[in-house]
Design a protein around this motif. Sequence first.
Motif, PDB file in Angstrom:
ATOM      1  N   TYR A   1       3.432  19.638   2.793  1.00  0.00           N
ATOM      2  CA  TYR A   1       3.935  19.012   1.571  1.00  0.00           C
ATOM      3  C   TYR A   1       3.840  17.504   1.774  1.00  0.00           C
ATOM      4  O   TYR A   1       3.983  17.010   2.896  1.00  0.00           O
ATOM      5  CB  TYR A   1       5.395  19.392   1.327  1.00  0.00           C
ATOM      6  N   TYR A   2       3.621  16.777   0.685  1.00  0.00           N
ATOM      7  CA  TYR A   2       3.557  15.320   0.820  1.00  0.00           C
ATOM      8  C   TYR A   2       4.004  14.640  -0.459  1.00  0.00           C
ATOM      9  O   TYR A   2       3.901  15.189  -1.551  1.00  0.00           O
ATOM     10  CB  TYR A   2       2.149  14.858   1.216  1.00  0.00           C
ATOM     11  N   MET A   3       4.539  13.436  -0.271  1.00  0.00           N
ATOM     12  CA  MET A   3       4.944  12.572  -1.381  1.00  0.00           C
ATOM     13  C   MET A   3       4.906  11.140  -0.871  1.00  0.00           C
ATOM     14  O   MET A   3       4.953  10.906   0.332  1.00  0.00           O
ATOM     15  CB  MET A   3       6.334  12.953  -1.894  1.00  0.00           C
ATOM     16  N   HIS A   4       4.809  10.202  -1.802  1.00  0.00           N
ATOM     17  CA  HIS A   4       4.790   8.807  -1.379  1.00  0.00           C
ATOM     18  C   HIS A   4       5.278   7.891  -2.495  1.00  0.00           C
ATOM     19  O   HIS A   4       5.358   8.289  -3.649  1.00  0.00           O
ATOM     20  CB  HIS A   4       3.380   8.412  -0.931  1.00  0.00           C
ATOM     21  N   ASN A   5       5.614   6.674  -2.095  1.00  0.00           N
ATOM     22  CA  ASN A   5       5.808   5.619  -3.083  1.00  0.00           C
ATOM     23  C   ASN A   5       4.862   4.488  -2.719  1.00  0.00           C
ATOM     24  O   ASN A   5       4.361   4.417  -1.604  1.00  0.00           O
ATOM     25  CB  ASN A   5       7.264   5.157  -3.160  1.00  0.00           C
ATOM     26  N   GLY A   6       4.584   3.651  -3.664  1.00  0.00           N
ATOM     27  CA  GLY A   6       3.599   2.604  -3.462  1.00  0.00           C
ATOM     28  C   GLY A   6       2.314   2.993  -4.159  1.00  0.00           C
ATOM     29  O   GLY A   6       2.337   3.642  -5.201  1.00  0.00           O
ATOM     30  N   TYR A   7       1.205   2.624  -3.575  1.00  0.00           N
ATOM     31  CA  TYR A   7      -0.073   3.007  -4.159  1.00  0.00           C
ATOM     32  C   TYR A   7      -1.108   3.195  -3.065  1.00  0.00           C
ATOM     33  O   TYR A   7      -1.015   2.623  -1.991  1.00  0.00           O
ATOM     34  CB  TYR A   7      -0.552   1.972  -5.186  1.00  0.00           C
ATOM     35  N   ILE A   8      -2.075   4.035  -3.370  1.00  0.00           N
ATOM     36  CA  ILE A   8      -3.193   4.302  -2.478  1.00  0.00           C
ATOM     37  C   ILE A   8      -4.386   3.533  -3.039  1.00  0.00           C
ATOM     38  O   ILE A   8      -4.824   3.788  -4.163  1.00  0.00           O
ATOM     39  CB  ILE A   8      -3.522   5.808  -2.401  1.00  0.00           C
TER      40      ILE A   8
ATOM     41  N   GLY B   1      -4.615   8.634   9.776  1.00  0.00           N
ATOM     42  CA  GLY B   1      -5.653   7.642  10.071  1.00  0.00           C
ATOM     43  C   GLY B   1      -6.071   6.886   8.826  1.00  0.00           C
ATOM     44  O   GLY B   1      -6.236   5.656   8.847  1.00  0.00           O
ATOM     45  N   LYS B   2      -6.240   7.605   7.717  1.00  0.00           N
ATOM     46  CA  LYS B   2      -6.608   6.957   6.458  1.00  0.00           C
ATOM     47  C   LYS B   2      -5.483   6.067   5.943  1.00  0.00           C
ATOM     48  O   LYS B   2      -5.722   5.000   5.390  1.00  0.00           O
ATOM     49  CB  LYS B   2      -6.964   8.001   5.399  1.00  0.00           C
ATOM     50  N   LEU B   3      -4.248   6.503   6.134  1.00  0.00           N
ATOM     51  CA  LEU B   3      -3.111   5.721   5.661  1.00  0.00           C
ATOM     52  C   LEU B   3      -2.949   4.410   6.423  1.00  0.00           C
ATOM     53  O   LEU B   3      -2.370   3.456   5.891  1.00  0.00           O
ATOM     54  CB  LEU B   3      -1.823   6.545   5.750  1.00  0.00           C
ATOM     55  N   GLU B   4      -3.465   4.336   7.641  1.00  0.00           N
ATOM     56  CA  GLU B   4      -3.400   3.088   8.404  1.00  0.00           C
ATOM     57  C   GLU B   4      -4.092   1.949   7.662  1.00  0.00           C
ATOM     58  O   GLU B   4      -3.739   0.791   7.830  1.00  0.00           O
ATOM     59  CB  GLU B   4      -3.999   3.262   9.798  1.00  0.00           C
ATOM     60  N   GLY B   5      -5.080   2.288   6.835  1.00  0.00           N
ATOM     61  CA  GLY B   5      -5.786   1.277   6.063  1.00  0.00           C
ATOM     62  C   GLY B   5      -5.094   0.885   4.770  1.00  0.00           C
ATOM     63  O   GLY B   5      -5.557   0.002   4.048  1.00  0.00           O
TER      64      GLY B   5
ATOM     65  N   GLU C   1       4.989  24.859   8.357  1.00  0.00           N
ATOM     66  CA  GLU C   1       4.886  25.897   9.385  1.00  0.00           C
ATOM     67  C   GLU C   1       5.670  25.509  10.638  1.00  0.00           C
ATOM     68  O   GLU C   1       6.372  26.323  11.210  1.00  0.00           O
ATOM     69  CB  GLU C   1       3.426  26.161   9.685  1.00  0.00           C
ATOM     70  N   SER C   2       5.560  24.251  11.055  1.00  0.00           N
ATOM     71  CA  SER C   2       6.264  23.815  12.262  1.00  0.00           C
ATOM     72  C   SER C   2       7.639  23.238  11.950  1.00  0.00           C
ATOM     73  O   SER C   2       8.410  22.977  12.862  1.00  0.00           O
ATOM     74  CB  SER C   2       5.437  22.758  13.001  1.00  0.00           C
ATOM     75  N   TRP C   3       7.918  22.985  10.678  1.00  0.00           N
ATOM     76  CA  TRP C   3       9.162  22.380  10.227  1.00  0.00           C
ATOM     77  C   TRP C   3       9.328  20.970  10.779  1.00  0.00           C
ATOM     78  O   TRP C   3      10.438  20.494  10.992  1.00  0.00           O
ATOM     79  CB  TRP C   3      10.370  23.248  10.577  1.00  0.00           C
ATOM     80  N   GLU C   4       8.222  20.298  11.012  1.00  0.00           N
ATOM     81  CA  GLU C   4       8.255  18.917  11.452  1.00  0.00           C
ATOM     82  C   GLU C   4       7.779  18.032  10.314  1.00  0.00           C
ATOM     83  O   GLU C   4       7.008  18.458   9.464  1.00  0.00           O
ATOM     84  CB  GLU C   4       7.354  18.723  12.671  1.00  0.00           C
ATOM     85  N   TYR C   5       8.233  16.805  10.316  1.00  0.00           N
ATOM     86  CA  TYR C   5       7.768  15.883   9.295  1.00  0.00           C
ATOM     87  C   TYR C   5       7.376  14.569   9.942  1.00  0.00           C
ATOM     88  O   TYR C   5       7.847  14.211  11.011  1.00  0.00           O
ATOM     89  CB  TYR C   5       8.816  15.661   8.197  1.00  0.00           C
ATOM     90  N   THR C   6       6.466  13.877   9.273  1.00  0.00           N
ATOM     91  CA  THR C   6       5.973  12.585   9.732  1.00  0.00           C
ATOM     92  C   THR C   6       6.225  11.583   8.621  1.00  0.00           C
ATOM     93  O   THR C   6       6.008  11.884   7.445  1.00  0.00           O
ATOM     94  CB  THR C   6       4.462  12.656  10.029  1.00  0.00           C
ATOM     95  N   VAL C   7       6.677  10.411   8.990  1.00  0.00           N
ATOM     96  CA  VAL C   7       6.894   9.332   8.041  1.00  0.00           C
ATOM     97  C   VAL C   7       5.899   8.226   8.359  1.00  0.00           C
ATOM     98  O   VAL C   7       5.854   7.729   9.484  1.00  0.00           O
ATOM     99  CB  VAL C   7       8.336   8.780   8.131  1.00  0.00           C
ATOM    100  N   HIS C   8       5.086   7.895   7.375  1.00  0.00           N
ATOM    101  CA  HIS C   8       4.189   6.747   7.519  1.00  0.00           C
ATOM    102  C   HIS C   8       4.827   5.595   6.763  1.00  0.00           C
ATOM    103  O   HIS C   8       5.044   5.693   5.556  1.00  0.00           O
ATOM    104  CB  HIS C   8       2.804   7.039   6.946  1.00  0.00           C
TER     105      HIS C   8
END
Length: 172
Positions: A91-98, A127-131, A143-150
């Motif tokens: 699942y994913y969500m964001h604020n800001g813009y791509i 990797g793409k979000l780094e830009g 599946e792993s119940w882990e989340y990452t925050v960029h």
Amino acid sequence: MCTVMTIDRSSFSRKVRNRIFSDSLVNSDGMALILLPEGENVTHLRTMDSTAVHNLLDIMQWDRMFLHCRLATQGDVTIPNTHGWHTNGVYYMHNGYIADRVSDQYEVDSQAIGHWLRRGGVRNALGKLEGESYANVFLIDSESWEYTVHRSRGGSLFTDGHGNYSTNAVGR
């Protein structure tokens, strides 16, 4: 601008509830709620009705929630344009813009994240979000119940150091 938040159940307080209410008034173009109850299925709601979000937070069992309050800057004010997508178990969500040109292929720029997930998983998307200079993103692996925050290089994303993040400061 849209707001995003993740809070664990023990941090869910009156101040957090008030912050959600306030965010839903200012960013009133749709909401997405993802609830992670330990050992159970993910609950995912995309809605135009903030009352539904408040009700689910009160009646559902959950250990961590992710919330997106949308302010339409691209795309129509419709449920399909409400954030909180799901691709390849994430699942994913964001604020800001791509800003990446791949976002031009989609009705809402956030869908570029799904594009990257389909082409290489979380590692590729990060990797793409780094830009990207202005995109706070939550990636939740169902599946792993882990989340990452960029965290965006611009803008704000506050944390209490205990895994809780919000684009608006929220105290206990």
